[in-house]
Each structure stands twice: as C-alpha cells, then as structure tokens.
Design a protein around this motif. Structure first.
Motif, PDB file in Angstrom:
ATOM      1  N   PRO A  21       0.801  -1.222   0.000  1.00  0.00           N
ATOM      2  CA  PRO A  21       0.000   0.000   0.000  1.00  0.00           C
ATOM      3  C   PRO A  21       0.834   1.272   0.000  1.00  0.00           C
ATOM      4  N   ASP A  22       2.107   1.165   0.370  1.00  0.00           N
ATOM      5  CA  ASP A  22       2.970   2.341   0.396  1.00  0.00           C
ATOM      6  C   ASP A  22       3.741   2.530  -0.913  1.00  0.00           C
ATOM      7  N   HIS A  23       3.580   1.585  -1.853  1.00  0.00           N
ATOM      8  CA  HIS A  23       4.244   1.686  -3.159  1.00  0.00           C
ATOM      9  C   HIS A  23       3.573   2.793  -3.976  1.00  0.00           C
ATOM     10  N   THR A  24       4.344   3.469  -4.792  1.00  0.00           N
ATOM     11  CA  THR A  24       3.823   4.571  -5.596  1.00  0.00           C
ATOM     12  C   THR A  24       2.845   4.064  -6.654  1.00  0.00           C
ATOM     13  N   ALA A  25       1.667   4.683  -6.683  1.00  0.00           N
ATOM     14  CA  ALA A  25       0.637   4.342  -7.671  1.00  0.00           C
ATOM     15  C   ALA A  25       0.632   5.347  -8.815  1.00  0.00           C
ATOM     16  N   ILE A  26       0.813   6.620  -8.497  1.00  0.00           N
ATOM     17  CA  ILE A  26       0.774   7.688  -9.506  1.00  0.00           C
ATOM     18  C   ILE A  26       1.922   8.653  -9.257  1.00  0.00           C
ATOM     19  N   GLU A  27       2.642   8.962 -10.336  1.00  0.00           N
ATOM     20  CA  GLU A  27       3.705   9.960 -10.284  1.00  0.00           C
ATOM     21  C   GLU A  27       3.455  10.986 -11.367  1.00  0.00           C
ATOM     22  N   SER A  28       3.742  12.245 -11.056  1.00  0.00           N
ATOM     23  CA  SER A  28       3.617  13.319 -12.033  1.00  0.00           C
ATOM     24  C   SER A  28       4.634  14.396 -11.677  1.00  0.00           C
ATOM     25  N   LEU A  29       5.315  14.899 -12.691  1.00  0.00           N
ATOM     26  CA  LEU A  29       6.319  15.928 -12.448  1.00  0.00           C
ATOM     27  C   LEU A  29       5.730  17.109 -11.692  1.00  0.00           C
ATOM     28  N   GLY A  30       6.433  17.543 -10.657  1.00  0.00           N
ATOM     29  CA  GLY A  30       6.009  18.709  -9.894  1.00  0.00           C
ATOM     30  C   GLY A  30       5.006  18.403  -8.795  1.00  0.00           C
ATOM     31  N   TYR A  31       4.645  17.129  -8.625  1.00  0.00           N
ATOM     32  CA  TYR A  31       3.676  16.733  -7.604  1.00  0.00           C
ATOM     33  C   TYR A  31       4.264  15.627  -6.742  1.00  0.00           C
ATOM     34  N   LYS A  32       3.813  15.559  -5.512  1.00  0.00           N
ATOM     35  CA  LYS A  32       4.213  14.483  -4.609  1.00  0.00           C
ATOM     36  C   LYS A  32       3.631  13.169  -5.134  1.00  0.00           C
ATOM     37  N   PRO A  33       4.443  12.088  -5.184  1.00  0.00           N
ATOM     38  CA  PRO A  33       3.900  10.796  -5.620  1.00  0.00           C
ATOM     39  C   PRO A  33       2.737  10.367  -4.714  1.00  0.00           C
ATOM     40  N   LEU A  34       1.801   9.653  -5.291  1.00  0.00           N
ATOM     41  CA  LEU A  34       0.620   9.182  -4.575  1.00  0.00           C
ATOM     42  C   LEU A  34       0.738   7.673  -4.397  1.00  0.00           C
ATOM     43  N   SER A  35       0.680   7.199  -3.155  1.00  0.00           N
ATOM     44  CA  SER A  35       0.785   5.761  -2.895  1.00  0.00           C
ATOM     45  C   SER A  35      -0.548   5.073  -3.201  1.00  0.00           C
ATOM     46  N   TYR A  36      -0.519   3.740  -3.287  1.00  0.00           N
ATOM     47  CA  TYR A  36      -1.760   2.998  -3.501  1.00  0.00           C
ATOM     48  C   TYR A  36      -2.738   3.235  -2.354  1.00  0.00           C
ATOM     49  N   ARG A  37      -2.230   3.346  -1.133  1.00  0.00           N
ATOM     50  CA  ARG A  37      -3.105   3.615   0.017  1.00  0.00           C
ATOM     51  C   ARG A  37      -3.799   4.969  -0.157  1.00  0.00           C
ATOM     52  N   GLU A  38      -3.007   5.998  -0.506  1.00  0.00           N
ATOM     53  CA  GLU A  38      -3.571   7.335  -0.699  1.00  0.00           C
ATOM     54  C   GLU A  38      -4.556   7.350  -1.871  1.00  0.00           C
ATOM     55  N   LEU A  39      -4.212   6.635  -2.927  1.00  0.00           N
ATOM     56  CA  LEU A  39      -5.105   6.558  -4.083  1.00  0.00           C
ATOM     57  C   LEU A  39      -6.416   5.889  -3.695  1.00  0.00           C
ATOM     58  N   ARG A  40      -6.352   4.761  -2.998  1.00  0.00           N
ATOM     59  CA  ARG A  40      -7.576   4.069  -2.551  1.00  0.00           C
ATOM     60  C   ARG A  40      -8.398   4.976  -1.648  1.00  0.00           C
ATOM     61  N   ASP A  41      -7.747   5.696  -0.736  1.00  0.00           N
ATOM     62  CA  ASP A  41      -8.469   6.604   0.168  1.00  0.00           C
ATOM     63  C   ASP A  41      -9.172   7.710  -0.613  1.00  0.00           C
ATOM     64  N   GLN A  42      -8.485   8.281  -1.601  1.00  0.00           N
ATOM     65  CA  GLN A  42      -9.096   9.352  -2.390  1.00  0.00           C
ATOM     66  C   GLN A  42     -10.249   8.823  -3.239  1.00  0.00           C
ATOM     67  N   ILE A  43     -10.077   7.640  -3.814  1.00  0.00           N
ATOM     68  CA  ILE A  43     -11.146   7.025  -4.601  1.00  0.00           C
ATOM     69  C   ILE A  43     -12.362   6.767  -3.720  1.00  0.00           C
TER      70      ILE A  43
END
Length: 120
Positions: A21-43
C-alpha cells in the motif's frame, strides 16, 4: 480477483491484496507521488461523496476537468464506482448539450471554480 477469462477490473488492480500500500501508484512531475493507500483513500472519498449526493453506481457521470494529476484520480474514482464519461473541458455549451443527451449523463463533475460551459 480475476474472472474466469483472466480479466481484471480497475478495482481489482487498485485493491490487489498482495500489493504494497505504500508503493507509488501515480507519479507526475512537480507533484508528490501518490501511494496505492492514498489513491484508494481518495477514490473511496470521491465515491462516498457522490453516493451521498444521490449519484448511484449506474449513473453516467461526466468528468470535465482540465488535464492534471487530479484529473487522473477523479477519473479513476468515477471509473471504479460509476459509468465514467470523460469530456473535453474546452467544449462549448452546444457540444455539452449534445454529449450529455447522447450519453444520458446524470451527473457532471467539474472543478469548484472552473468557468466551464458545462455548468450551463
């Protein structure tokens, strides 16, 4: 997790039990990477918010947000909980009228302060 055909749903991929869950799910230049846990929480937050507003899982929900990392998260959330219709944020009102009718859109998601013609 997979069906008999071996196909996975987007929800299966995001919620895979063996995934860190702490592995990076989404990366984008200029933004903090989003982990799978954070992505699931936001979804989960987006789906609960839309459900709380009366949008049911069979609703065709138009996502009209200029391209950004946030767009990706919102689109993923809508795709996991509803029927997603992603439309260009630069369309004119007549184009939105056409697509809303054609796709039988029942919910429209826009940025709070965006001046998109979709609001009309």
């Amino acid at each position: 997790m997979a069906t008999e055909s071996g196909l996975f749903t987007l929800r299966d991929i995001i919620n895979h039990r063996n995934q860190d869950p702490d592995h990076t799910a989404i990366e984008s230049l200029g933004y903090k990477p989003l982990s799978y846990r954070e992505l699931r929480d936001q979804i989960t937050d987006v789906v609960k918010t839309l459900n709380g507003m009366g949008v049911d899982r069979n609703a065709r929900s138009a996502v009209i947000i200029p391209h950004s990392p946030e767009t990706g998260v919102v689109c993923l959330a809508v795709m996991t909980g509803f029927i997603a219709v992603h439309l260009n944020s630069q369309y004119k009102q007549e184009e939105y009228d056409h697509y809303f009718s054609q796709f039988r859109v029942s919910a429209v998601i826009v940025l709070k302060n965006d001046k998109t013609a979709a609001r009309e």
